[in-house]
Motif scaffolding. Sequence first.
Motif, PDB file in Angstrom:
ATOM      1  N   THR A   9     -10.049 -23.701  32.137  1.00 37.78           N
ATOM      2  CA  THR A   9      -9.482 -22.897  33.228  1.00 37.78           C
ATOM      3  C   THR A   9      -8.920 -21.579  32.706  1.00 37.78           C
ATOM      4  O   THR A   9      -9.066 -20.543  33.352  1.00 37.78           O
ATOM      5  CB  THR A   9      -8.379 -23.675  33.983  1.00 37.78           C
ATOM      6  N   THR A  10      -8.318 -21.614  31.540  1.00 38.13           N
ATOM      7  CA  THR A  10      -7.774 -20.392  30.956  1.00 38.13           C
ATOM      8  C   THR A  10      -8.897 -19.434  30.577  1.00 38.13           C
ATOM      9  O   THR A  10      -8.837 -18.235  30.876  1.00 38.13           O
ATOM     10  CB  THR A  10      -6.910 -20.727  29.724  1.00 38.13           C
ATOM     11  N   CYS A  32       1.112 -19.884  34.140  1.00 40.55           N
ATOM     12  CA  CYS A  32       1.274 -18.750  35.060  1.00 40.55           C
ATOM     13  C   CYS A  32       0.731 -17.519  34.352  1.00 40.55           C
ATOM     14  O   CYS A  32       1.056 -17.272  33.189  1.00 40.55           O
ATOM     15  CB  CYS A  32       2.742 -18.537  35.405  1.00 40.55           C
ATOM     16  N   ALA A  65       1.755 -28.612  32.322  1.00 40.62           N
ATOM     17  CA  ALA A  65       0.711 -28.857  33.312  1.00 40.62           C
ATOM     18  C   ALA A  65       0.032 -27.602  33.834  1.00 40.62           C
ATOM     19  O   ALA A  65      -1.059 -27.672  34.394  1.00 40.62           O
ATOM     20  CB  ALA A  65       1.292 -29.632  34.494  1.00 40.62           C
ATOM     21  N   SER A  66       0.666 -26.440  33.675  1.00 42.52           N
ATOM     22  CA  SER A  66       0.096 -25.223  34.254  1.00 42.52           C
ATOM     23  C   SER A  66       0.418 -24.002  33.414  1.00 42.52           C
ATOM     24  O   SER A  66       1.314 -24.029  32.572  1.00 42.52           O
ATOM     25  CB  SER A  66       0.630 -25.013  35.673  1.00 42.52           C
ATOM     26  N   HIS A 110       3.301 -23.850  30.495  1.00 40.82           N
ATOM     27  CA  HIS A 110       4.016 -25.104  30.766  1.00 40.82           C
ATOM     28  C   HIS A 110       3.051 -26.242  30.473  1.00 40.82           C
ATOM     29  O   HIS A 110       1.846 -26.023  30.350  1.00 40.82           O
ATOM     30  CB  HIS A 110       4.477 -25.135  32.234  1.00 40.82           C
ATOM     31  N   ASP A 164       8.375 -19.674  34.605  1.00 40.06           N
ATOM     32  CA  ASP A 164       7.089 -19.328  33.984  1.00 40.06           C
ATOM     33  C   ASP A 164       6.491 -18.081  34.619  1.00 40.06           C
ATOM     34  O   ASP A 164       5.922 -17.239  33.929  1.00 40.06           O
ATOM     35  CB  ASP A 164       6.114 -20.507  34.082  1.00 40.06           C
ATOM     36  N   SER A 184      -1.695 -15.461  38.944  1.00 45.20           N
ATOM     37  CA  SER A 184      -2.337 -16.725  39.256  1.00 45.20           C
ATOM     38  C   SER A 184      -1.635 -17.843  38.508  1.00 45.20           C
ATOM     39  O   SER A 184      -0.959 -17.610  37.508  1.00 45.20           O
ATOM     40  CB  SER A 184      -3.813 -16.676  38.862  1.00 45.20           C
ATOM     41  N   VAL A 185      -1.822 -19.050  38.984  1.00 42.62           N
ATOM     42  CA  VAL A 185      -1.384 -20.246  38.274  1.00 42.62           C
ATOM     43  C   VAL A 185      -2.626 -21.104  38.099  1.00 42.62           C
ATOM     44  O   VAL A 185      -3.323 -21.404  39.068  1.00 42.62           O
ATOM     45  CB  VAL A 185      -0.302 -21.019  39.063  1.00 42.62           C
ATOM     46  N   VAL A 186      -2.912 -21.458  36.856  1.00 39.06           N
ATOM     47  CA  VAL A 186      -4.082 -22.286  36.564  1.00 39.06           C
ATOM     48  C   VAL A 186      -3.629 -23.547  35.849  1.00 39.06           C
ATOM     49  O   VAL A 186      -2.544 -23.597  35.260  1.00 39.06           O
ATOM     50  CB  VAL A 186      -5.132 -21.533  35.706  1.00 39.06           C
ATOM     51  N   GLU A 187      -4.468 -24.553  35.901  1.00 37.38           N
ATOM     52  CA  GLU A 187      -4.214 -25.790  35.175  1.00 37.38           C
ATOM     53  C   GLU A 187      -4.169 -25.471  33.681  1.00 37.38           C
ATOM     54  O   GLU A 187      -4.968 -24.669  33.184  1.00 37.38           O
ATOM     55  CB  GLU A 187      -5.326 -26.787  35.468  1.00 37.38           C
ATOM     56  N   ALA A 188      -3.242 -26.084  32.974  1.00 38.72           N
ATOM     57  CA  ALA A 188      -3.135 -25.865  31.531  1.00 38.72           C
ATOM     58  C   ALA A 188      -4.290 -26.563  30.831  1.00 38.72           C
ATOM     59  O   ALA A 188      -4.249 -27.763  30.582  1.00 38.72           O
ATOM     60  CB  ALA A 188      -1.801 -26.373  31.002  1.00 38.72           C
TER      61      ALA A 188
END
Length: 124
Positions: free
Chosen positions: A38-39, A16, A13-14, A11, A92, A30-34
């Motif tokens: 971070t990825t 999943c 902003a993020s 997405h 997501d 987990s959900v990380v910042e896009a």
Amino acid sequence: MSTYYVGLGVHKASICIAVINAAGKFVMESVVEAGASTTLDFLKGLRGQVEVTFEEGAHAAWLYEVLKQTKAEVIVCDPRKNRLLRDGDKSDKVDARKLAQLLTHTSGIRNSDYTEAVELPMSA
């Protein structure tokens, strides 16, 4: 060596993330910042062979370029040809789980009955 199958629901902003091990068990979500850092940080925490997939979309090109910097095998799939994602709930998180399942050898994302890989233009 451990094998992990990673599905990404991307997405603006993020992202999943759903991770399945070689036995077909979900081992992490987990959900990380896009973002690239971070990825990459998340994926660096997975020791062993890693396969990653996500759907082609607005963020596919930059994410593909980022993921190609890792040891992971990366597959970008065509959402119009992905039958599994068309059925059932749509979010997501759900997409990430379904994509990870498609990567496992028991389901097979490479099976054209479910999805089709796409080729992204490389940045200059």
